[in-house]
Write an enzyme that holds these catalytic residues in place. Structure first.
Site, PDB file in Angstrom:
ATOM      1  NE  ARG A  20      -1.644  -1.193   1.016  1.00  0.00           N
ATOM      2  CZ  ARG A  20      -0.646  -1.914   0.538  1.00  0.00           C
ATOM      3  NH1 ARG A  20       0.561  -1.754   1.054  1.00  0.00           N
ATOM      4  NH2 ARG A  20      -0.839  -2.784  -0.429  1.00  0.00           N
ATOM      5  NE  ARG A  43       2.157   2.373  -2.003  1.00  0.00           N
ATOM      6  CZ  ARG A  43       2.326   1.256  -2.718  1.00  0.00           C
ATOM      7  NH1 ARG A  43       2.464   1.334  -4.028  1.00  0.00           N
ATOM      8  NH2 ARG A  43       2.332   0.077  -2.137  1.00  0.00           N
ATOM      9  CG  ASP A  94       0.046  -2.927 -10.238  1.00  0.00           C
ATOM     10  OD1 ASP A  94       0.923  -3.815 -10.255  1.00  0.00           O
ATOM     11  OD2 ASP A  94      -0.247  -2.288  -9.217  1.00  0.00           O
TER      12      ASP A  94
END
Length: 429
Positions: free
Chosen positions: A196, A116, A315
């Site tokens: 994660r 990411r 988002d």
């Protein structure tokens, strides 16, 4: 350098973007491509804070089409992306179930899966190279818009900044939601959280239980069990490894939404799971595990403010569950469509551009959003008596209407029709 990037002639439209995540950067870059003047405010002082976020993010063909229009970006991304065209799915106790191939999707475009922070950095550096005015360490405290003069703006560190349009791209906790909805609205817990992790593959290369995940190049696998799915992959020719899994979360949503995790705590959720999963979790080094709450928002009735000069994207408008595998791609589409609508409407009718953006996006994005809970339930509540007979039941749903889609082309083609529809039902201000 700045002048070397292709862009439309100046439109005269002044745009403020709030948030330098994927959605905000995409909107800023696309607005720059269309000739709009962009100022982007981001609260972090150092963009490396975002780059350090170490988990996997996925862009499907519908999201990656924009990257192909940003010189140098898609090639840089593919150089560090996972090189797999499949997902191997296992029962949580370790028995292989099925391989889902994505090779047939190549005709639709590129699938990009990678770190990411590193993928974000590629896009951020492109925005900087384009000369976009990016102001770090600038926390937006409030939003405003006025009829006369017709403008929207933000308050940053006590100072007011005005523009023709403001794009709120701060994520699920965006302050921009208040000016759109007219009231403060708190996020809800989805009932789930996610662990994660991302770390060097040297940690597992000599482990006989899990070395097969990294010694033959990149891999991609998922383990399906009751109320949990565990996904793991190796990347960069097997030199790095990452894993992620959901778990039930009964914490208070007011608590920190992201905090360091401990492998021993993660293992408590995995009792009875196969040795591969256990060994991956145990191999995770200190400081490389994050526990992240999955925040939920009810679908909004609108993405735009009462005067239609402020809008939500990404988002901030429509948070996705990870199982949709579409949150990032839809945020890119948002920026593409919004910039295109501003180009087509022109500075003389910003509200028309924002209403067209909402009309073009609303149904599609909510249809895609619904796929997240559907996939989670199909995995977490799997009837294994049926799955063993028909393994493809647990394949990810990959539909052409969603993936074989060019948001810019669609906006150019459908804009006249959408504007005509809006004119027939023009709202009163």
């Amino acid at each position: 350098m700045v002048d070397s990037f292709p862009r439309r002639p100046p439109s005269g439209i002044k745009v403020i973007v709030v948030g330098a995540g994927f959605a905000g950067l995409a909107a800023a870059i696309e607005c720059d491509r269309k000739g709009h003047s962009v100022t982007l405010f981001e609260k972090v002082d150092n963009i490396d804070e975002i780059m350090r976020i170490g988990d996997i993010i996925s862009f499907d063909p519908n999201g990656s089409k924009a990257f192909e229009r940003w010189p140098g970006v898609v090639d840089a991304m593919e150089a560090i992306a996972r090189q797999t065209t499949w997902l191997d799915l296992y029962h949580h106790q370790g028995k292989f179930v099925t391989r889902q191939s994505f090779a047939g999707e190549k005709a639709w475009g590129r699938r990009i899966n990678g770190h990411r922070g590193q993928l974000h950095n590629i896009i951020y550096r492109h925005a900087v190279a384009r000369g976009i005015d990016i102001r770090l360490g600038s926390r937006v405290e409030d939003y405003f818009e006025t009829d006369y003069p017709p403008q929207a703006g933000v308050v940053v560190n006590g100072e007011r900044y005005a523009a023709d349009v403001v794009i709120a791209a701060e994520g699920v906790r965006s302050r921009g939601r208040k000016i759109v909805l007219g009231f403060d609205e708190n996020p809800k817990s989805s009932g789930y959280a996610v662990y994660r992790a991302w770390f060097p593959a040297d940690r597992i290369r000599d482990n006989p239980v899990i070395r097969h995940l990294v010694v033959n190049g990149d891999t991609h696998q998922g383990f399906i069990g009751p109320d949990i799915h565990f996904l793991a992959s190796s990347i960069k020719n097997g030199s790095e490894v990452n894993w992620v899994f959901t778990h039930i979360d009964d914490g208070n949503i007011e608590e920190s939404w992201q905090f360091p995790g401990k492998p021993e705590e993660a293992l408590k959720y995995l009792d009875g799971w196969c040795p591969v999963v256990h060994e991956l979790v145990k191999a995770t080094p200190d400081g490389r595990l994050i526990d992240h709450k999955l925040v939920y928002r009810d679908p909004l009735p609108t993405f735009i403010s009462p005067l239609a000069r402020t809008c939500l994207i990404g988002d901030a408008a429509h948070p996705f569950l990870p199982t949709s595998i579409q949150g990032a791609s839809q945020s890119i589409e948002d920026g593409v469509v919004l910039a295109t609508c501003l180009e087509l409407s022109g500075r003389g009718d910003i509200p028309r551009a924002l209403r067209a953006y909402e009309k073009l996006r609303y149904e599609r994005v909510h249809r895609a959003q619904a796929m997240g809970p559907q996939t989670r339930e199909r995995w977490h509540k799997a009837d294994w008596n049926k799955v063993w007979k028909k393994p493809e039941m647990i394949h990810l749903v990959r539909e052409e209407w969603l993936l074989n889609f060019d948001a810019e082309k669609d906006a150019y083609e459908r804009y006249p029709q959408v504007v005509a529809e809006l004119e027939r039902v023009k709202p009163r201000l």
